[in-house]
Design an enzyme around this catalytic site. Structure first.
Site, PDB file in Angstrom:
ATOM      1  N   SER A 124      42.665  49.442  36.254  1.00 14.76           N
ATOM      2  CA  SER A 124      42.417  50.876  36.327  1.00 14.76           C
ATOM      3  C   SER A 124      43.561  51.690  35.747  1.00 14.76           C
ATOM      4  O   SER A 124      44.731  51.260  35.743  1.00 14.76           O
ATOM      5  CB  SER A 124      42.207  51.277  37.795  1.00 14.76           C
ATOM      6  OG  SER A 124      42.186  52.681  37.959  1.00 14.76           O
ATOM      7  N   TYR A 148      45.571  51.798  45.830  1.00 16.18           N
ATOM      8  CA  TYR A 148      44.640  51.156  44.899  1.00 16.18           C
ATOM      9  C   TYR A 148      45.351  50.803  43.598  1.00 16.18           C
ATOM     10  O   TYR A 148      45.260  49.667  43.103  1.00 16.18           O
ATOM     11  CB  TYR A 148      43.469  52.099  44.640  1.00 16.18           C
ATOM     12  CG  TYR A 148      42.504  51.635  43.580  1.00 16.18           C
ATOM     13  CD1 TYR A 148      41.620  50.593  43.823  1.00 16.18           C
ATOM     14  CD2 TYR A 148      42.454  52.261  42.329  1.00 16.18           C
ATOM     15  CE1 TYR A 148      40.725  50.174  42.849  1.00 16.18           C
ATOM     16  CE2 TYR A 148      41.561  51.850  41.360  1.00 16.18           C
ATOM     17  CZ  TYR A 148      40.695  50.810  41.614  1.00 16.18           C
ATOM     18  OH  TYR A 148      39.815  50.402  40.654  1.00 16.18           O
ATOM     19  N   LYS A 152      46.155  46.983  42.074  1.00 15.31           N
ATOM     20  CA  LYS A 152      45.726  46.573  40.737  1.00 15.31           C
ATOM     21  C   LYS A 152      46.922  46.165  39.881  1.00 15.31           C
ATOM     22  O   LYS A 152      46.867  45.190  39.119  1.00 15.31           O
ATOM     23  CB  LYS A 152      44.948  47.705  40.063  1.00 15.31           C
ATOM     24  CG  LYS A 152      43.542  47.896  40.600  1.00 15.31           C
ATOM     25  CD  LYS A 152      42.669  46.691  40.321  1.00 15.31           C
ATOM     26  CE  LYS A 152      41.234  46.891  40.736  1.00 15.31           C
ATOM     27  NZ  LYS A 152      40.391  45.698  40.466  1.00 15.31           N
TER      28      LYS A 152
END
Length: 320
Positions: A124, A148, A152
């Site tokens: 991402s 998040y 990642k």
């Protein structure tokens, strides 16, 4: 060729499955077997020439992926993830799905000697954040400002190391914000980016929670699926030692997106957008970069959208 897809019941997983079945091959080799896993049992595609299996699996449980990895997949599309807002709200869940399960998948490949298996993880734009240059590139340091993005980024580093050691042939593709997603909104902080277009064009009211000046780096669902498939076919020696890259998105501000909405749906559609700031969403999304140098992705042959009008047209053509 055997393909495994995690998160196969999700939005991207379903599209990727359909695209692979229609294509019927990867790197010139016929696609013979596809294995789909998710928390709920994914829909099995209809194909006379393809062996397909579908499994409801909690990938955070010990040994959960052993059976599917015993099938020795040639390509793994690792799409399973807890989205940004949920990962921010529940650190343990985010770590379990976004990082621990990725490590388990890599370890499963190592223990089975799947050194030539191409493992593609959907990463991402959220791996970037903080005090950033105006325009980023693939060498910009990863300083995520969300759990998040951190999860990642850690997974990317692990994929790079396992690939460096020759334990797997990995690639992490950093996805821009995907617009326009069909269906219902999800818990991702970026969900509004599709909603402010999708809902008014469907005759529904919607809330825009961010400033109209906010810039987003975006890519259409069609181009993302094309990029995932292309990522399965690009030779490892072309990737070299850097096994993460940003896909070639385009930069657009929310005001430009809304103007595209007006052009596509008229003043009536525009009137369905209500502006109600949400500081939490704005803080997460504003930490992501809005401008990126796509030189490396372009040089490797990845294709992006031409402009935002193309993205709108894709959505309207698919809806009709």
């Amino acid at each position: 060729m055997h393909v495994l897809i995690t998160g196969a019941a999700g939005f991207l997983g379903q599209r990727l499955t359909r695209a692979l079945v229609v294509r019927g091959e990867l790197s010139g080799q016929p696609l013979t077997h596809i294995t789909l896993i998710d928390q709920v049992k994914p829909k099995v595609p209809t194909s006379s020439s393809l062996e397909a299996s579908s499994h409801a699996i909690d990938i955070t449980l010990p040994g959960a992926m052993d059976a599917v990895l015993d099938g020795r997949p040639d390509v793994i599309f690792h799409l399973a993830a807890v989205v940004s807002s949920d990962a921010e709200a529940d650190l343990d869940l985010g770590l379990a799905v976004n990082f621990d399960a990725t490590r388990t998948l890599l370890e499963g490949c190592r223990l089975r000697g799947l050194s030539t298996t191409r493992l593609i993880m959907a990463s991402s734009v959220a791996v970037y954040g903080g005090d950033l240059p105006e325009v980023l590139d693939d060498l910009t340091a990863l300083t995520p400002q969300s759990s998040y993005g951190t999860q990642k980024a850690m997974s990317e580093l692990l994929i790079n190391d396992y690939s460096r050691r020759g334990l797997v042939d990995g690639l992490a593709l950093r996805l821009p914000t995907i617009v326009i997603r069909p269906g219902l909104p999800n818990a991702a902080a970026s969900s509004f980016a599709s909603g402010i277009l999708r809902e008014p064009l469907s005759g529904k009211d919607v809330v825009c929670p961010v400033s109209v000046d906010l810039e987003l780096f975006v890519m259409s669902p069609r181009r993302v699926i094309e990029a995932l498939i292309y990522g399965a076919e690009i030779p490892g020696h072309d990737l070299g030692s850097r096994r993460s890259l940003m896909l070639p998105g385009i930069t657009v501000c929310v005001a430009e997106m809304l103007e595209s909405l007006r052009q596509a749906g008229g003043d009536e559609a525009m009137a369905r957008v209500q502006h109600k700031p949400d500081a939490g969403i704005e803080a997460i999304v504003a930490s992501w970069p809005g401008r990126f140098n796509n030189q490396r992705a372009n040089a490797l042959g990845f294709k992006g959208d031409f402009d935002f009008r193309e993205i709108i047209k894709d959505f309207l053509d698919e809806r009709d």
